[in-house]
Each structure stands twice: as structure tokens, then as C-alpha cells.
Design a protein around this motif. Structure first.
Motif: not given
Length: 241
Positions: A102-110, A155-159
Motif C-alpha cells: 500500500a505504500i509502494v508504487d509497484r509500477r516503478a518496480l517493473g 524511491l517509490p515509497v509514498t510514506e
């Protein structure tokens, strides 16, 4: 008013400690200590995703949780011996995975999977919240290593996020109970919050009598206090804000 055996105030955490880079082979690893509860959390990155995500261009974050045989006074049988995880283990694994996704942008992970393994070395209450709070650090460290490859600007971390347990003992709300307090609780809850106070997960069970909804703001305020203190300790583990 209830008096705690370890002389803590009702709103006081146990000593909390995060030791990063505890093992050398994982992309992220941390020994988490909430008082006498000790959990080793590690993060490993794999260049694959589950079948339902193939071709969608986004990654996956999942978790596995295990109570090691010597973690409690009575040896517990390894779940691999039984052939399947218990219902409690499955529920905790899903909880950890949901909160981190819920706190990571998973599209950025590939199309990559990051697996967080949470192994309880010693249990004295609060193993799932310790696992979540430590898994965030292990995940963060794994993302730092990915950043060197993927060249993210940030980093693709929202919070930032963390978790605490709260129970009610003899009519009093108690932050971060140990096993003795948890075993006599009239109400038991686990609260996972972001740094800004948004709720990622709220689990609550009344053990003796129904919990009054009018008391929920007091419970959430206590959880926010505990989570803010844990997140500050996470920042200190990273070397500061």
C-alpha cells in the motif's frame, strides 16, 4: 488504574531497536527488537512476478512469516513439518504484504518481486507489529539497492509506516503490551499507520466484552503516538531524516 509490571507508563513503548544489515546475502535485512520480542526480517529481490501480473509492467511485494521452534517457552513444530502454514501464519503473512504494497508504487518496480521474510527468534508479544515495522526497513534498503540499477530520482515509497499493538487491561488502554499483558487483555488490537496518520490496517478483537465505539478516538490517538515514536527510530536507523 492498571499498573504495569515492568513499570512502564500506559502509553510507553518497550525499548525498540533496529539493527540494519544484520545478514549479508539479503538485499535488506534488519534485526527488530521490541523489548524481548526479536524478529529477523530480510528482503530478497527476484526478476519475476506471479502469473497474474505477467506482462502488466508492475511488481509485487509479498511476505512470509514464521515463528521459529525456540521462540517461545514450549517448542513449536516447524510448519513445514505439518505440511502447511497455520491459519494464524497465513493471516499474518497477508497482513504484512498488504501493508507494504500500500505504500509502494509497484509500477516503478517493473516486473520484479520483493519477498519479505519475517522470522520470530524470540516472542514476547507483538510479533506481527514488530515484523511490519522491521519489514519496512528491509524493504526500504532493498529499494535503495534497486535505485542504483533503475536510476530512480527518488524511491517509490509514498510514506514511511509502522505498527503497534494496543490492548485494554483492567479497563486501561496499554501501548505495546508484552505477552503477560496481552494474555489478560479484555480487548486486543493491532494498528498499522503511515507517518501522516493514515490507517493501513486496523485489527481489533474483544476478548471479554464489546469495546465501545466512543473510545476509538482514544485508541487511535495512542496508536499514533506509538507509531510516530517507532518511525522516528526507523529514521535514526537510516542515519537521520
Amino acid at each position: 488504574m492498571y499498573r504495569r509490571r515492568d513499570n512502564r507508563q500506559l502509553d510507553q513503548l518497550r525499548p525498540v531497536k533496529f539493527t540494519r544489515n544484520f545478514t549479508k546475502n539479503a538485499e535488506g535485512s534488519v534485526l527488530v527488537e521490541f523489548g524481548d520480542t526479536k524478529v529477523l526480517t530480510t528482503a530478497k529481490i527476484e526478476e519475476r512476478v506471479p502469473a497474474f501480473l505477467m506482462g502488466k509492467g508492475e511488481g509485487w511485494i509479498t511476505a512470509e512469516y514464521s515463528m521459529l521452534p525456540g521462540a517461545t517457552h514450549v517448542r513449536s513444530v516447524r510448519e513445514v513439518t505439518r505440511g502447511q502454514p497455520s491459519g494464524r501464519t497465513s493471516e499474518i503473512q497477508r497482513l504484512i504484504g498488504r501493508c507494504l504494497r500500500a505504500i509502494v508504487d509497484r509500477r516503478a518496480l517493473g516486473e520484479r518481486t520483493i519477498t519479505l521474510d519475517c522470522d520470530v527468534l524470540q516472542a514476547d508479544g507483538g510479533t506481527r507489529v514488530a515484523s511490519i515495522s522491521g519489514a519496512f526497513i528491509a524493504l526500504y534498503d532493498a529499494l535503495l539497492k534497486l535505485q542504483k540499477t533503475l536510476l530512480w530520482d527518488s524511491l517509490p515509497v509514498t510514506e514511511h509506516m509502522a505498527a503497534v499493538s494496543i490492548c485494554q487491561v483492567q479497563g486501561s488502554l496499554v501501548l505495546d503490551p508484552n505477552y503477560n499483558e496481552d494474555s489478560q487483555a479484555e480487548m486486543d488490537s493491532n494498528v498499522v499507520l503511515t507517518e501522516s496518520g493514515k490507517i493501513l490496517e486496523l485489527q481489533m478483537t474483544s476478548e471479554a466484552k464489546p469495546y465501545e465505539a466512543s473510545k476509538m478516538p482514544e485508541l487511535i490517538a495512542l496508536a499514533e503516538k506509538g507509531v510516530k515514536e517507532i518511525i522516528e527510530l526507523q529514521y535514526q536507523a537510516f542515519g537521520g531524516r
